[in-house]
Design a protein around this motif. Structure first.
Motif, PDB file in Angstrom:
ATOM      1  N   PRO A 193       0.845  -1.192   0.000  1.00  0.00           N
ATOM      2  CA  PRO A 193       0.000   0.000   0.000  1.00  0.00           C
ATOM      3  C   PRO A 193       0.877   1.238   0.000  1.00  0.00           C
ATOM      4  O   PRO A 193       1.949   1.248   0.614  1.00  0.00           O
ATOM      5  CB  PRO A 193      -0.791  -0.119   1.297  1.00  0.00           C
ATOM      6  N   ASP A 206      -8.108  -6.290   4.169  1.00  0.00           N
ATOM      7  CA  ASP A 206      -8.007  -5.280   3.122  1.00  0.00           C
ATOM      8  C   ASP A 206      -9.418  -4.760   2.879  1.00  0.00           C
ATOM      9  O   ASP A 206     -10.279  -5.479   2.354  1.00  0.00           O
ATOM     10  CB  ASP A 206      -7.399  -5.872   1.852  1.00  0.00           C
ATOM     11  N   CYS A 217     -11.055  -3.487  -1.190  1.00  0.00           N
ATOM     12  CA  CYS A 217      -9.878  -4.083  -1.828  1.00  0.00           C
ATOM     13  C   CYS A 217      -9.810  -3.913  -3.339  1.00  0.00           C
ATOM     14  O   CYS A 217      -8.756  -4.149  -3.933  1.00  0.00           O
ATOM     15  CB  CYS A 217      -9.796  -5.563  -1.481  1.00  0.00           C
ATOM     16  N   VAL A 258      -3.425  -5.311  -3.092  1.00  0.00           N
ATOM     17  CA  VAL A 258      -2.873  -5.247  -1.731  1.00  0.00           C
ATOM     18  C   VAL A 258      -3.119  -6.561  -0.999  1.00  0.00           C
ATOM     19  O   VAL A 258      -2.242  -7.081  -0.319  1.00  0.00           O
ATOM     20  CB  VAL A 258      -3.452  -4.047  -0.949  1.00  0.00           C
ATOM     21  N   ALA A 259      -4.326  -7.123  -1.163  1.00  0.00           N
ATOM     22  CA  ALA A 259      -4.633  -8.411  -0.523  1.00  0.00           C
ATOM     23  C   ALA A 259      -3.655  -9.488  -0.995  1.00  0.00           C
ATOM     24  O   ALA A 259      -3.145 -10.273  -0.194  1.00  0.00           O
ATOM     25  CB  ALA A 259      -6.072  -8.815  -0.819  1.00  0.00           C
ATOM     26  N   VAL A 307      -5.549 -13.510   4.761  1.00  0.00           N
ATOM     27  CA  VAL A 307      -6.163 -12.245   4.370  1.00  0.00           C
ATOM     28  C   VAL A 307      -7.658 -12.390   4.103  1.00  0.00           C
ATOM     29  O   VAL A 307      -8.089 -13.298   3.396  1.00  0.00           O
ATOM     30  CB  VAL A 307      -5.484 -11.669   3.099  1.00  0.00           C
ATOM     31  N   ALA A 357     -10.516  -9.953   2.374  1.00  0.00           N
ATOM     32  CA  ALA A 357     -10.590  -8.779   1.509  1.00  0.00           C
ATOM     33  C   ALA A 357     -12.054  -8.478   1.215  1.00  0.00           C
ATOM     34  O   ALA A 357     -12.800  -9.366   0.809  1.00  0.00           O
ATOM     35  CB  ALA A 357      -9.821  -9.028   0.214  1.00  0.00           C
ATOM     36  N   VAL A 376      -5.755  -2.600   6.276  1.00  0.00           N
ATOM     37  CA  VAL A 376      -5.419  -1.652   5.219  1.00  0.00           C
ATOM     38  C   VAL A 376      -6.717  -1.144   4.601  1.00  0.00           C
ATOM     39  O   VAL A 376      -7.607  -1.933   4.284  1.00  0.00           O
ATOM     40  CB  VAL A 376      -4.553  -2.316   4.118  1.00  0.00           C
ATOM     41  N   CYS A 377      -6.792   0.165   4.425  1.00  0.00           N
ATOM     42  CA  CYS A 377      -7.918   0.776   3.721  1.00  0.00           C
ATOM     43  C   CYS A 377      -7.347   1.854   2.805  1.00  0.00           C
ATOM     44  O   CYS A 377      -6.841   2.861   3.273  1.00  0.00           O
ATOM     45  CB  CYS A 377      -8.918   1.380   4.715  1.00  0.00           C
TER      46      CYS A 377
END
Length: 152
Positions: free
Chosen positions: A3, A21, A24, A29-30, A40, A42, A81-82
């Motif tokens: 990211p 994620d 996503c 990123v995932a 993960v 997503a 993560v966003c």
């Protein structure tokens, strides 16, 4: 690819664990997180994006969900993560699913260095929303704001 807010800061990632994620998209990123050994989840509203992600990283759990209804998962996650999805109402939920010491990485479109608009964060929005965490990096400029922080 990491990211954007983590580029050059990959050393901040934990050695492994669970990752989320949010929004996503097509799953880059995932897939990147899965390639580093994370389990993960997503989430995205687009079945087309999720299908592209599933082709890219079949080991990821792909979840179709409208994020305006909140997060469809519960933590704890070691990494959340966003990227490029801004909904201030969702910010508390991002923190809530973080494991103690978990890493939060958020990047949104911002008014700083841009002409503004209804979907852009005003100056200081991420710091105000996540300043109670241990902020490791926070940047605003060129129409983008990002923050990397650790949960207590």
């Amino acid at each position: 690819m990491p990211p954007g807010a983590l580029r050059g800061r990959e050393h901040l990632l934990p050695a492994g664990g669970r990752a989320l994620d949010v929004a996503c998209g097509r799953g880059a990123v995932a897939a990147w997180l899965a390639g580093r050994g994370f389990a993960v989840d997503a989430v995205d509203v687009s079945p087309v994006g999720l299908a592209a992600g599933a082709a890219l990283a079949p080991g990821v759990t792909w979840i179709a969900h409208d994020l305006t209804l909140g997060l469809p998962v519960s933590g704890p996650y070691d990494v959340v993560v966003c990227q490029r999805y801004r909904d201030p109402a969702l910010y508390p939920a991002l923190v809530e699913v973080l494991a103690p010491g978990g890493l939060l990485v958020v990047t949104v479109l911002a008014e700083v260095g841009d002409s503004g608009g209804p979907f852009r964060a005003p100056p200081g929005e991420l710091e105000a929303a996540f300043g109670h965490l241990r902020v490791l990096a926070s940047e605003e400029g060129n129409g983008e704001a990002s923050l990397v922080a650790l949960a207590p």
